[in-house]
Design a protein around this motif. Structure first.
Motif, PDB file in Angstrom:
ATOM      1  N   UNK A   8       0.841  -1.193   0.000  1.00 53.66           N
ATOM      2  CA  UNK A   8       0.000   0.000   0.000  1.00 53.66           C
ATOM      3  C   UNK A   8       0.880   1.248   0.000  1.00 53.66           C
ATOM      4  N   UNK A   9       0.626   2.138  -0.962  1.00 50.15           N
ATOM      5  CA  UNK A   9       1.352   3.401  -1.075  1.00 50.15           C
ATOM      6  C   UNK A   9       0.415   4.543  -0.708  1.00 50.15           C
ATOM      7  N   UNK A  10       0.897   5.478   0.122  1.00 46.20           N
ATOM      8  CA  UNK A  10       0.092   6.601   0.594  1.00 46.20           C
ATOM      9  C   UNK A  10       0.908   7.888   0.519  1.00 46.20           C
ATOM     10  N   UNK A  11       0.241   8.970   0.175  1.00 47.35           N
ATOM     11  CA  UNK A  11       0.865  10.290   0.181  1.00 47.35           C
ATOM     12  C   UNK A  11       0.231  11.125   1.299  1.00 47.35           C
ATOM     13  N   UNK A  12       1.033  11.493   2.295  1.00 47.64           N
ATOM     14  CA  UNK A  12       0.540  12.285   3.418  1.00 47.64           C
ATOM     15  C   UNK A  12       0.635  13.789   3.172  1.00 47.64           C
ATOM     16  N   UNK A  13       1.057  14.179   1.965  1.00 46.30           N
ATOM     17  CA  UNK A  13       1.089  15.593   1.631  1.00 46.30           C
ATOM     18  C   UNK A  13       2.320  16.298   2.176  1.00 46.30           C
ATOM     19  N   UNK A  14       2.325  17.634   2.205  1.00 40.37           N
ATOM     20  CA  UNK A  14       1.183  18.539   1.949  1.00 40.37           C
ATOM     21  C   UNK A  14       0.893  18.825   0.483  1.00 40.37           C
ATOM     22  N   UNK A  15       1.707  18.298  -0.444  1.00 41.37           N
ATOM     23  CA  UNK A  15       1.469  18.517  -1.868  1.00 41.37           C
ATOM     24  C   UNK A  15       1.338  17.177  -2.568  1.00 41.37           C
ATOM     25  N   UNK A  16       0.756  17.209  -3.759  1.00 44.94           N
ATOM     26  CA  UNK A  16       0.649  15.990  -4.554  1.00 44.94           C
ATOM     27  C   UNK A  16       2.037  15.535  -4.994  1.00 44.94           C
ATOM     28  N   UNK A  17       2.204  14.226  -5.117  1.00 40.09           N
ATOM     29  CA  UNK A  17       3.480  13.648  -5.545  1.00 40.09           C
ATOM     30  C   UNK A  17       3.393  13.316  -7.024  1.00 40.09           C
ATOM     31  N   UNK A  18       4.377  13.784  -7.792  1.00 39.16           N
ATOM     32  CA  UNK A  18       4.377  13.575  -9.236  1.00 39.16           C
ATOM     33  C   UNK A  18       5.288  12.411  -9.607  1.00 39.16           C
TER      34      UNK A  18
END
Length: 584
Positions: free
Chosen positions: A52-62
């Protein structure tokens, strides 16, 4: 005067520096990855890894990429790999690469990887994963993950045997033969034990017995020094020779036991009672044969039950029945076998001469929702006449390896005929399962274009979540074969994008291997129609006002600066001319 001019120039510099600059802030993301095994690792059975991959921010990951390493042993492969937003590529022997694209704030993407485990695996399987992105990451400590599955060997040991015929008048030295067969799914490690209890007055004769057999009183124990492989081709036969005895049927209790640490799912077929046949007996046995390759859920398999009379007398009225495990059904029979519930009954064999065999052929159907793994199909016979002294070979077993495969296809369309600037829009993503097996854990993701503000996502019989432009819906129940379900995603088109071309993308996946992942993705592209709305005009007007104000500010400061510089130069010139006149 020069000092005053320098002061003026410094004042100008400070004023110009105070003008605000327009600069895009550099965003950062905080990516995290976790990995778990789908259950215990059973040698000979498939194993599922979930990352499971998650992005906690604060910006979107490209440009997010996830790489998973799955160490595989001999005979093992990575059989499937898919994420909830797109397919992954497998680089042999065990590297999985997934392009996750843009990962919005709080967005989660799941990667499911299937690994085949060899039957003779003795080490716990493990995996590791790493996630990377083009966007700077504020903390990389959680960008890697590792997991290990608990090794749980399972093997169904099957015992059959026979006692050699003795001279009906003089008797003789009996030889007890014990055959050990591993029905799987895993290999039995070294250390399997078989015991033979000799009836009085029979004693143990080491000469003529298999190596590794010892006796304590009347119990003979034989221990296998090597592993026992899966299937009849790897079966091992042990011989125990007894001391001479008079003629007559004597009972011999035989049993077998797997080593410690191995689970035997059916201990009832590990024991039997044997006897020396007499001239009036008929030793009839049954064996089962079927496909050696895995059978896909939703398909059929041809099975042959062979009934053989080992003598010494003719057998009559031999009946054959089979109890089908849950998920298997009788499809057809060339010999007239019928089914009641899960019990298959074949017509009796009127007469079976010594040394002859009769083959019964049936076709078994596997339910589309049958769970992957190994199942065992038992078949039993009963002899009408005469007496059968050997109960160990009256049951035959056929292990079948079941795999469940689906074929999902996704179609995306807009509910509205056109895309209109400033107006609501809804997309419908329909996923269909072409089979042959049901699809469990179906997930449909939709990524709205940036020109559409996110609204809601719904799906019948499931739950949905949203993170930025990414919407994820998961079905609560498996998707049956030849059925569809539609996910609906809503949003509002930006009022300032009339004339732009925008694309909505979707992807469908499940926890089961997909036979054809090329049709799992779909996109809907359209040109936004309509003139600028009043709101859009206001946005444009506000933008124009800001540009005009910025330009006027620049010209004002430039003009003021020019005047001040001119005044300084004029003051210097006048001062210089005044000095010249004084000197004269």
């Amino acid at each position: 005067m020069l000092v005053r001019g320098a002061a003026v120039l410094a004042l100008l510099a400070s004023l110009i520096a105070g003008v605000p600059a327009i600069a895009a802030p550099e965003g950062t993301a905080d990516l995290a990855v976790t990995a778990v095994a789908g259950g215990p690792a059973i040698p000979g059975q498939p194993l599922t890894w979930t990352v499971t991959a998650t992005n906690h921010g604060p910006a979107a990951a490209e440009n997010v990429t996830l790489t998973q390493t799955v160490p595989v042993g001999p005979g093992e492969t990575v059989v499937s790999a898919v994420s909830t937003v797109g397919p992954c590529t497998v680089q042999p022997p065990g590297t999985v690469a997934c392009d996750l694209g843009e990962l919005d704030i709080d967005a989660t993407v799941t990667v499911t990887v299937g690994q085949s485990l060899s039957a003779d695996r003795t080490e716990a399987p493990a995996t590791s994963a790493i996630i990377e992105a083009a966007t700077p990451d504020t903390g990389t400590a959680d960008n890697t993950a590792a997991a290990t599955a608990t090794l749980h060997p399972v093997a169904d040991l099957w015992l059959t045997g026979a006692v050699s015929a003795l001279d009906p008048l003089l008797g003789g030295a009996p030889v007890i033969s014990v055959q050990l067969t591993d029905l799987g799914p895993g290999t039995v490690p070294a250390g399997t034990r078989a015991t033979v209890t000799l009836p009085a007055p029979v004693g143990f004769a080491a000469a003529g017995s298999s190596p590794g057999c010892t006796a304590a009183a009347r119990v003979v124990t034989c221990t296998l020094a090597k592993p026992l492989g899966v299937g009849t081709g790897s079966a091992v036969t042990l011989s125990v020779r007894g001391t001479p005895v008079p003629a007559g049927p004597l009972p011999y209790a035989v049993a077998a036991q797997v080593p410690a640490g191995v689970t035997d799912p059916d201990a009832d077929n590990n024991k039997a009672t044997l006897a020396s046949p007499v001239v009036t007996d008929a030793d009839v046995g049954v064996t089962a044969a079927g496909p050696t390759d895995a059978v896909a859920a939703g398909t059929t398999a041809s099975v042959t039950w062979t009934v053989t009379n080992h003598g010494p007398a003719v057998a009559a009225g031999v009946r054959t029945t089979a109890t089908l495990p849950t998920g298997l059904h009788l499809d057809s029979s060339a010999n007239g076998c019928t089914v009641t519930g899960q019990t298959v009954t074949c017509p009796p064999i009127p007469s079976l001469p010594v040394g002859q065999s009769a083959a019964l052929v049936v076709t078994l159907a596997v339910d589309p929702g049958q769970a992957p793994g190994a199942v065992v199909v038992p078949v039993q016979i009963a002899v009408g006449t005469p007496h059968d002294p050997d109960d160990s070979n009256r049951t035959g077993y056929l292990p079948l390896a079941i795999v469940r495969q689906a074929n999902l296809a996704l179609n995306t369309s807009r509910t509205e005929g056109t895309l209109n600037a400033g107006e609501p829009v809804s997309y419908q993503l329909t996923v269909h399962n072409f089979g042959p097996g049901t699809a469990a854990g179906v997930t449909v993701t939709d990524r709205l274009p940036a020109e559409i503000s996110a609204g809601t996502a719904t799906v019948p019989g499931g739950t949905c979540t949203a993170a930025g432009q990414l919407h994820t819906c998961t079905l609560s129940a498996a998707l049956p074969v030849d059925t569809s379900v539609t996910m609906t995603v809503t949003g509002t088109v930006s009022p300032s994008v009339a004339g732009d071309t925008i694309t909505d993308t979707g992807f469908a996946s499940s926890g089961d291997p997909d036979l054809d992942a090329t049709d799992n993705g779909a996109a809907s592209t359209g040109i936004v129609e309509g003139a600028l709305t009043p709101a859009a005009h206001q946005v444009a007007a506000d933008s124009g006002v800001h540009r005009v104000v910025a330009r006027l500010t620049w010209w004002i400061w430039a003009g003021v600066g020019t005047v001040l510089v001119g005044m300084v130069l004029l003051a210097v010139a006048l001062r210089h001319n005044a000095r010249i006149r004084v000197d004269r």
